[in-house]
Structure formats: structure tokens, C-alpha cells
Design an enzyme around this catalytic site. Sequence first.
Site: not given
Length: 391
Positions: A207, A126, A209, A242
Site C-alpha cells: 500500500d 489503516w 499512499a 496526497k
Amino acid sequence: MLESLNPQPQDKILQLISMFRDDPRGDKIDLGVGVYKDATGLTPVMRAVKTAEKKLWETETTKTYTGLAGEPAFNAAMVTMILGSGYADRAASVATPGGTGAIRQALELIRLAAPGATVWLSNPTWPNHPSIIKYLKMPMAEYRYFDVAGGGIDFAGLMEDLSNVKAGDAVLLHGCCHNPTGANLDAGQWDQVARLLTDRGAIPFIDLAYQGFGDGLEEDAAATRMIAARFPEVLIAASCSKNFGIYRERTGVLIALTSPERRATVQGNLAFLNRQNYSFPPDHGARLVTMILEDAALTAEWKAELEEVRKNMLNLRQTLADELRKATNSDRFDFVARHRGMFSRLGLTEAQVELLRKEHGIYMVSDSRINIAGLNARTLPILAKAIASVL
């Protein structure tokens, strides 16, 4: 003073959003922005979130500050959702403004604890990961990750590069639904990575997400839980944007696993960093998440809707792979069906991506990352035919 400022490079995804907005074509397709969309192109508010929000409006009696670390109930609920039970004595945690805020605070913690530590990133990753690290002037290195030709993992390259990690370095790993490629390590590969990082004395920095967007809420946490069980210290940055669909509420959490003896000191440092950055974290989204996770009926409704979202993306992936096979008369893009999460990197050149934008009004990031959730039954065959035309 301000006249000495220089222009900053524009974020490529934000630039793409602007270009899409200014394009007058009515049949344009946006596959760049990283948000979930339903078949109508809308990012809906989840039913459980709506119910919790109404209840909160009816019962909330104050808008005073929450604590520096956020509400303890939110932090505890997130630790349990991500890691399961048994971590109360090891988990220091703070609420953050989204997953990005959690990433930033994790990096600040690394810099505070070990200023010389190198942060290792997958190539690609990212774009905000390296951007924040460079801004903080922290040492950074990359490890190979994606095999463009095959659409899978360059695992040999990954292991070779990570063998150069030094004791005390932090290795950033995507817990599931790798962004931008959509290609994930399997259980055996995760085990090998964990063994290597243990041998090297590295600190895993995960991470997370997209928990619930890949193979399921529990399944997507499996790698993170394995790492948590095997390492004495782990950093986990998680987002609620999300899986709860509350993008604009900026709701995230940073979890730092350590020994029970060090937990209070780590917790104090996390609170200190929050104070230096934004003091008290936003609470509205965190409170909605807490209400959902503490109410059995709301939890069940949320999980059911999250499954609808996940299965819709899996169906879009399979349909796109089928349409591309038909349009190109090859299996070149079959990997799209094996990927997980919102994103896949198609392996197109920048010139081909530019042709798709100019000639077909199809917008994707220049490295050919597409948001699978930006597609629907009407646009899937259009995209496949357009891709075939630029190959």
C-alpha cells in the site's frame, strides 16, 4: 426488504469529524482527519494541478468513457513514477477510484486467484484494510508491528509472526509513511522481511499512499522497488490523493507485477474486476496527473511544491518533539521527529485522548494517532501543554 437491515458501525474517523464539526468551541484543534493542511488550515490545490486543470479545460473535447483499465498513459506514468523503468513487460495495471479502490481491487484479485489465501496485516494498520477484508470474507491474520513504549518497530515480533506465513499468502506492507504509526522499516529491515517472504513463498502486497511525504519521492519508492526487483509477483496499490493533493478526484492505480507470459491474462482479469465493480474508472484526476508527469516544466513545479509539503511536515514533527520535551521534561516523545508522513501514534491511553477532547477541544483518533499536518505554529505549544497535563 430494507426493514431487515441492521445499523452498521460508524467509522471512527468519520464520527470524529462529525463531533469536531458540532463542537462550538472556537479554539478546537482537529488532528483526526487524514488530509494535508497548510498553516492556515486549508488543503490547497497545488500550483501544477491548477495549471494542468486550466489547460485541460481549454483543450478537452469529449467526456466519453475512458477504457476499462483507464487511460494507458496514466497507468504507464504511474508505473514509471513508482517503479522506474524496465517494467513494461511485467506490469498489468488499472486506474481505480482512489487508493481505497486499488486496495479493494487487489483484494478481489487475490480472492479470484487464490480463494484460500490469508491476507496478513500489520498491527496496527489503516482501519479500512481489515474492514474490507472482513466484508469480503477473506482469511486474515496480523503481524506485530509497533512498539508502543518506544515509538518504533517491534521488529522481533514482526519477524516471528511473519515466519508463520504460508506459501501463496499475501502480506500487506506499507511502502512508506506507515498509517497510523508513522514508524517505518529501515533498509536493513526491509531486506530481512524480503528474504523471509521469499523463503515462505508469500506475495508482497504494498500500500503506497504517501509517496513523497516521507524522505522524498524517490526515497519513498525505494522499498517498493526493491520488492519489485526481487519477487516474481507483487501487488501495489497507490494513491494520488496526497502527493498530488487531489483527494476529491479519487485517483489511484493498482499494479500487478507478474511474468511477461502471464501479463495479458492478469491484465484481462483486472479489467474484468473493474467491469464488475464500477466499469470505467474516473478520469479527471488521472488526466491531470498524466499531464503533470508528461510535461517537464509541470513535473518540476509539482516536485518543488511536494518538497515544500514534505519539509513542512518534517519541521512540524521536530517542533512538536521539542515542545513535548519542554512540556513533559522528558524524551518520551522524541520518536515523533523520527517518524515520517502525516501520522504519528503518540502512545496515549483512550482515557487520555478523551480528556484532551473534553477539556482542551483537541480531537485525535482514540488510539492517539494524530495528523501532524493538522498543526501549525500557534497550536503546537498548545498541544504539547495539553498532552503534558493529561499524563
